[in-house]
Design a protein around this motif. Structure first.
Motif, PDB file in Angstrom:
ATOM      1  N   ASP A 250       1.008  -1.236  -0.260  1.00 37.05           N
ATOM      2  CA  ASP A 250       0.256  -0.210  -0.070  1.00 37.05           C
ATOM      3  C   ASP A 250       1.003   1.551   0.125  1.00 37.05           C
ATOM      4  O   ASP A 250       1.314   1.355   0.703  1.00 37.05           O
ATOM      5  N   ARG A 251       0.727   2.623  -0.852  1.00 40.31           N
ATOM      6  CA  ARG A 251       1.559   3.670  -1.021  1.00 40.31           C
ATOM      7  C   ARG A 251       1.402   4.466   0.250  1.00 40.31           C
ATOM      8  O   ARG A 251       2.506   4.944   0.284  1.00 40.31           O
ATOM      9  N   LEU A 253       2.221   3.584   2.973  1.00 36.77           N
ATOM     10  CA  LEU A 253       3.226   2.621   3.633  1.00 36.77           C
ATOM     11  C   LEU A 253       4.566   2.910   3.770  1.00 36.77           C
ATOM     12  O   LEU A 253       5.030   2.584   4.525  1.00 36.77           O
ATOM     13  N   GLN A 254       4.393   4.034   2.334  1.00 31.94           N
ATOM     14  CA  GLN A 254       6.160   4.284   1.636  1.00 31.94           C
ATOM     15  C   GLN A 254       6.103   5.721   1.275  1.00 31.94           C
ATOM     16  O   GLN A 254       4.995   6.273   1.946  1.00 31.94           O
ATOM     17  N   LEU A 255       7.390   5.619   1.864  1.00 36.15           N
ATOM     18  CA  LEU A 255       7.803   7.322   2.191  1.00 36.15           C
ATOM     19  C   LEU A 255       7.661   7.971   0.589  1.00 36.15           C
ATOM     20  O   LEU A 255       9.360   7.242  -0.164  1.00 36.15           O
ATOM     21  N   GLU A 256       6.809   8.359  -0.224  1.00 37.57           N
ATOM     22  CA  GLU A 256       7.180   9.124  -1.428  1.00 37.57           C
ATOM     23  C   GLU A 256       7.505  10.664  -1.477  1.00 37.57           C
ATOM     24  O   GLU A 256       7.694  11.577  -0.493  1.00 37.57           O
ATOM     25  N   VAL A 257       8.780  10.873  -2.072  1.00 36.94           N
ATOM     26  CA  VAL A 257       9.051  12.200  -2.616  1.00 36.94           C
ATOM     27  C   VAL A 257       8.142  12.827  -3.107  1.00 36.94           C
ATOM     28  O   VAL A 257       6.918  12.969  -3.637  1.00 36.94           O
ATOM     29  N   PRO A 258       8.401  14.159  -2.487  1.00 33.52           N
ATOM     30  CA  PRO A 258       7.418  15.295  -3.142  1.00 33.52           C
ATOM     31  C   PRO A 258       6.875  15.589  -4.660  1.00 33.52           C
ATOM     32  O   PRO A 258       7.819  14.997  -5.084  1.00 33.52           O
TER      33      PRO A 258
END
Length: 277
Positions: A250-251, A253-258
């Protein structure tokens, strides 16, 4: 900058064509086990780094590598002068591009007093012998001297003083070269007298026009290497096997860049203008 410089559209089109040929040349060198050393020398801000950047842009970095050595360590200063350069020479199938080289001794070290007169004279005696040894062993050696006028050098230095993208390129030694223009000219002339040997000639690149200089230098390099087209094995993408039931994490739960790209598309940032282009 030069008012009569090469048109950007022509430059970009020809550069891309030459870069495609560089890829062909690299493939031939890899397949045939050849070894290529290209030396880039010249005054500060003469365009060596920009040419190297364009040469390596599409090459495989595993086999085509840039050699830009820092000042020698205390231990290296006690070694045979050429020793630290020898370990960076190519093996079979490799290319080495020297962004400055053993010729530091005949240039900046000579002018700035970083070596003794005996060390300088020894270099002039040994350098032709050293290079003949490389060539005799099968290494293809190409030497390029980038020549720039004093007025153009000053303009490039001035642009770098205010350009945050190039400010790192300036050092106190670089700036002092402005006050030692004739000293560097004499050092270069003496170096040519002793090291412009038939087996390894100096190729002079007029670089007031950076675009033309890059095109001229790359074209000359390609013409000097007897490479041939190497047929590549035909590759075919395999079909993906049937799914085994994997589900993506699941997205949330992930740390995405802005999404910085969105702000660029909205015109929130001004594009960088290269003052030297």
């Amino acid at each position: 900058m030069s008012k009569n410089r090469m048109k950007k559209s022509l430059y970009e089109a020809e550069l891309l064509r030459l870069q495609q040929q560089l890829v062909e040349m690299q493939q031939w060198i890899k397949e045939s086990g050849q070894r290529l050393v290209v030396i880039f020398e010249g005054r500060d801000a003469a365009g060596k780094g920009g040419s190297i950047k364009r040469i390596t842009e599409y090459l495989n970095p595993r086999t085509a590598q840039i050699v830009a050595l820092p000042a020698p360590t205390e231990r290296q200063q006690t070694q045979w002068y050429f020793q630290r350069y020898v370990e960076h020479l190519p093996a079979a199938g490799e290319i080495r591009l020297f962004d400055r080289s053993w010729y530091n001794r005949a240039g900046v070290e000579r002018v700035m007093g970083y070596c003794t007169s005996d060390e300088y004279r020894r270099f002039l005696r040994q350098c032709p012998i050293f290079e003949r040894m490389l060539i005799e062993d099968g290494i293809m050696l190409r030497k390029y001297w980038f020549s720039v006028s004093d007025d153009e050098q000053v303009k490039r230095f001035e642009s770098r003083l205010t350009d945050p993208m190039r400010r790192w390129k300036l050092s106190p030694t670089d700036l002092e070269s402005l006050t030692r223009w004739e000293d560097y000219s004499r050092a270069k002339d003496d170096m040519f007298v002793h090291t412009d040997i038939p087996e390894a000639r100096w190729n002079v690149v007029e670089s007031n026009d950076k675009r033309a200089a890059r095109i001229n230098m790359i074209a000359h390099l390609l013409n000097s290497v007897p490479y041939e087209h190497v047929e590549q094995p035909k590759l075919k993408l395999p079909k993906r096997p049937p799914s085994t039931g994997y589900k993506r994490t699941d997205r949330s739960l992930q740390l995405e860049v802005p999404n910085h790209a969105a702000s660029v598309e909205n015109g929130e940032h001004l594009p960088y203008q290269d003052p030297e282009e």
